[in-house]
Design a protein around this motif. Sequence first.
Motif, PDB file in Angstrom:
ATOM      1  N   LYS A   1      45.193 -10.558  19.542  1.00 35.64           N
ATOM      2  CA  LYS A   1      44.311  -9.915  20.517  1.00 35.64           C
ATOM      3  C   LYS A   1      45.131  -9.343  21.671  1.00 35.64           C
ATOM      4  O   LYS A   1      45.981 -10.030  22.223  1.00 35.64           O
ATOM      5  N   TRP A   2      44.843  -8.119  22.004  1.00 33.70           N
ATOM      6  CA  TRP A   2      45.582  -7.461  23.068  1.00 33.70           C
ATOM      7  C   TRP A   2      44.955  -7.820  24.412  1.00 33.70           C
ATOM      8  O   TRP A   2      43.833  -7.437  24.720  1.00 33.70           O
TER       9      TRP A   2
ATOM     10  N   GLY B   1      40.306  -7.266  11.605  1.00 30.88           N
ATOM     11  CA  GLY B   1      41.080  -8.506  11.522  1.00 30.88           C
ATOM     12  C   GLY B   1      42.540  -8.232  11.262  1.00 30.88           C
ATOM     13  O   GLY B   1      43.420  -8.833  11.875  1.00 30.88           O
ATOM     14  N   ASP B   2      42.827  -7.289  10.370  1.00 32.47           N
ATOM     15  CA  ASP B   2      44.216  -6.960  10.087  1.00 32.47           C
ATOM     16  C   ASP B   2      44.903  -6.349  11.300  1.00 32.47           C
ATOM     17  O   ASP B   2      46.091  -6.506  11.500  1.00 32.47           O
ATOM     18  N   ALA B   3      44.109  -5.657  12.133  1.00 30.16           N
ATOM     19  CA  ALA B   3      44.707  -4.976  13.279  1.00 30.16           C
ATOM     20  C   ALA B   3      44.865  -5.866  14.485  1.00 30.16           C
ATOM     21  O   ALA B   3      45.339  -5.450  15.509  1.00 30.16           O
ATOM     22  N   GLY B   4      44.453  -7.118  14.367  1.00 35.58           N
ATOM     23  CA  GLY B   4      44.676  -8.010  15.508  1.00 35.58           C
ATOM     24  C   GLY B   4      43.464  -8.801  15.885  1.00 35.58           C
ATOM     25  O   GLY B   4      43.234  -9.080  17.059  1.00 35.58           O
ATOM     26  N   GLY B   5      42.587  -9.166  14.950  1.00 33.52           N
ATOM     27  CA  GLY B   5      41.405  -9.941  15.273  1.00 33.52           C
ATOM     28  C   GLY B   5      41.720 -11.361  15.616  1.00 33.52           C
ATOM     29  O   GLY B   5      40.968 -12.028  16.306  1.00 33.52           O
ATOM     30  N   GLY B   6      42.835 -11.895  15.118  1.00 36.74           N
ATOM     31  CA  GLY B   6      43.185 -13.287  15.384  1.00 36.74           C
ATOM     32  C   GLY B   6      44.106 -13.417  16.562  1.00 36.74           C
ATOM     33  O   GLY B   6      44.480 -12.445  17.197  1.00 36.74           O
ATOM     34  N   GLU B   7      44.492 -14.646  16.838  1.00 40.93           N
ATOM     35  CA  GLU B   7      45.374 -14.879  17.973  1.00 40.93           C
ATOM     36  C   GLU B   7      46.760 -14.321  17.708  1.00 40.93           C
ATOM     37  O   GLU B   7      47.409 -13.806  18.593  1.00 40.93           O
ATOM     38  N   GLU B   8      47.206 -14.440  16.473  1.00 35.61           N
ATOM     39  CA  GLU B   8      48.531 -13.926  16.120  1.00 35.61           C
ATOM     40  C   GLU B   8      48.423 -13.205  14.783  1.00 35.61           C
ATOM     41  O   GLU B   8      47.828 -13.687  13.857  1.00 35.61           O
ATOM     42  N   VAL B   9      49.015 -12.050  14.672  1.00 31.74           N
ATOM     43  CA  VAL B   9      49.086 -11.362  13.393  1.00 31.74           C
ATOM     44  C   VAL B   9      50.447 -10.708  13.265  1.00 31.74           C
ATOM     45  O   VAL B   9      50.721  -9.752  13.946  1.00 31.74           O
ATOM     46  N   GLY B  10      51.307 -11.200  12.390  1.00 29.33           N
ATOM     47  CA  GLY B  10      52.580 -10.527  12.204  1.00 29.33           C
ATOM     48  C   GLY B  10      53.742 -11.460  11.996  1.00 29.33           C
ATOM     49  O   GLY B  10      53.791 -12.515  12.565  1.00 29.33           O
ATOM     50  N   ARG B  11      54.708 -11.097  11.216  1.00 24.11           N
ATOM     51  CA  ARG B  11      55.858 -11.947  11.020  1.00 24.11           C
ATOM     52  C   ARG B  11      57.035 -11.191  10.508  1.00 24.11           C
ATOM     53  O   ARG B  11      56.948 -10.059  10.115  1.00 24.11           O
ATOM     54  N   GLY B  12      58.109 -11.764  10.365  1.00 25.23           N
ATOM     55  CA  GLY B  12      59.530 -11.486  10.288  1.00 25.23           C
ATOM     56  C   GLY B  12      60.149 -10.407   9.453  1.00 25.23           C
ATOM     57  O   GLY B  12      59.533  -9.688   8.736  1.00 25.23           O
ATOM     58  N   SER B  13      61.417 -10.338   9.620  1.00 27.48           N
ATOM     59  CA  SER B  13      62.249  -9.392   8.892  1.00 27.48           C
ATOM     60  C   SER B  13      63.184 -10.147   7.969  1.00 27.48           C
ATOM     61  O   SER B  13      63.441 -11.320   8.165  1.00 27.48           O
ATOM     62  N   GLY B  14      63.679  -9.432   6.954  1.00 27.47           N
ATOM     63  CA  GLY B  14      64.599 -10.085   6.029  1.00 27.47           C
ATOM     64  C   GLY B  14      65.821 -10.623   6.734  1.00 27.47           C
ATOM     65  O   GLY B  14      66.254 -11.747   6.495  1.00 27.47           O
TER      66      GLY B  14
ATOM     67  N   GLY C   1      45.153  -0.335  21.977  1.00 24.31           N
ATOM     68  CA  GLY C   1      43.973   0.479  22.133  1.00 24.31           C
ATOM     69  C   GLY C   1      42.819  -0.310  22.694  1.00 24.31           C
ATOM     70  O   GLY C   1      42.556  -1.431  22.295  1.00 24.31           O
ATOM     71  N   GLY C   2      42.093   0.290  23.633  1.00 28.34           N
ATOM     72  CA  GLY C   2      40.908  -0.370  24.176  1.00 28.34           C
ATOM     73  C   GLY C   2      41.246  -1.334  25.270  1.00 28.34           C
ATOM     74  O   GLY C   2      42.378  -1.688  25.507  1.00 28.34           O
ATOM     75  N   LYS C   3      40.213  -1.816  25.943  1.00 26.05           N
ATOM     76  CA  LYS C   3      40.420  -2.765  27.031  1.00 26.05           C
ATOM     77  C   LYS C   3      40.617  -4.157  26.495  1.00 26.05           C
ATOM     78  O   LYS C   3      39.955  -4.579  25.575  1.00 26.05           O
ATOM     79  N   GLY C   4      41.500  -4.919  27.081  1.00 25.30           N
ATOM     80  CA  GLY C   4      41.788  -6.279  26.635  1.00 25.30           C
ATOM     81  C   GLY C   4      40.769  -7.270  27.121  1.00 25.30           C
ATOM     82  O   GLY C   4      39.922  -6.983  27.962  1.00 25.30           O
ATOM     83  N   GLN C   5      40.837  -8.498  26.587  1.00 21.99           N
ATOM     84  CA  GLN C   5      39.957  -9.564  26.992  1.00 21.99           C
ATOM     85  C   GLN C   5      40.594 -10.366  28.106  1.00 21.99           C
ATOM     86  O   GLN C   5      41.785 -10.375  28.286  1.00 21.99           O
TER      87      GLN C   5
END
Length: 303
Positions: free
Chosen positions: A73-74, A246-259, A278-282
Motif C-alpha cells: 500500500k502506498w 492486489g497484484d499492484a499493491g493491495g497487500g502490505e508488501e508485494v515484491g521480492r528479490g533478484s538473482g 498513483g492516487g492518494k495514500g492511506q
Amino acid sequence: MNTLWKSGGPTDWHKALHSVDEAVRCTGKDRLQLLEEWFRTKLPKDLGARDPQPYLTREELVKLVDWKLTHGKWRPKLLEYAKDQDEKDVKEISEKALKALQGCVPGQRDKVQSALQTLTALKGVGPATASAVLAAACPHVPFMSDEALEAAVGKRDYTVKVYMSLVEALQNKAQQLNEQQQQQEEEVLQPVVAWTAGLVEQALWASAVLSRTAGTKSSKGGAAKRGAGSKAPAAGDGEAGEADAGDAGGGEEVGRGSGAGRVQATQRGKRATGSEAGGKGQRATPEEEGQGGVVARRSKRQK
C-alpha cells in the motif's frame, strides 16, 4: 493458504526460490526490479563495508521505505517521515540497532527483538520497515512480508510479538530444509541452497505471487469465454479488477528479490551458519509510524 509451507519438500522450495525473478516480473512493476537489486545486493554490501560499526544513512532509509511501499500500500506520509529524518538520528539509532544484531545466529531471539525495537524509535519506522533493515544486515533475519505472515503465522499482524513468532518459524523451516537436503542424493538439488530465514521468506513470497497471478489469468480467461457473443457479467469484471489491484499493491508488501541478491544472501548464509504512487495514500497506522519517542526534527518537506 500457501501450500508450499505445509507440503513442499526441498525440491519444491528450491524451485520457488529460483522463480523469484519471474514473480517480480509478474507484478508488472519495472521499477521494482531496480529497487530489488539495490535491496538484495548493494545495501547488504554497503552495510558490510561499514563493519565493525554498520549504520544506515538517511538516503538509504528513504530508499528502503520506497522499496517497501512499492511492494504494498502506498502511504506517502511514511516516505515523508523518512525524508524528514535527521541524518544524525538515523545514523545513531541504526548503528545501535545493528550493533545489537551483530553475530546473530538462528535462535538468538533477544538480539533480533532488541535491534527491532531500537529501530522503531525512528518516527515512521514500524516493525515491518525495521525488519527490512535487519534483513539487509543479516540473512538469518527475514523481512516481515504479508506472504510469510500468512503462511507461517496465519495472520497479518504487524506487531513485535507476531514478528518474533515469524522469525522463529522461518528459522526452524530453514533448519528443516537444510537437514532434508543432506539426506537426499546430491544430484537431486544442484546447486545446494544454504537455507536461511531470509531465503525461506523470499521463496514463500514468490510462490504466493505466482499462484495469485495464475489465478488472475484463469479468471480473466473464463470471463473472456463467457463474453463471447455477450457482455460479461459485472461481477466477473469486479473479480478481475480486485485481482489486478492486489497484484499492484493491495497487500502490505508485494515484491521480492533478484538473482544476484539471492546468490549473495546464500553466500552470506554459508559464512555466518520496487514505486507505484498513483492516487492518494492511506493514513499511516500507529505501528507504521514507529513506537519510540524519538521524533525526527522536521525539515522542509521535499516535493
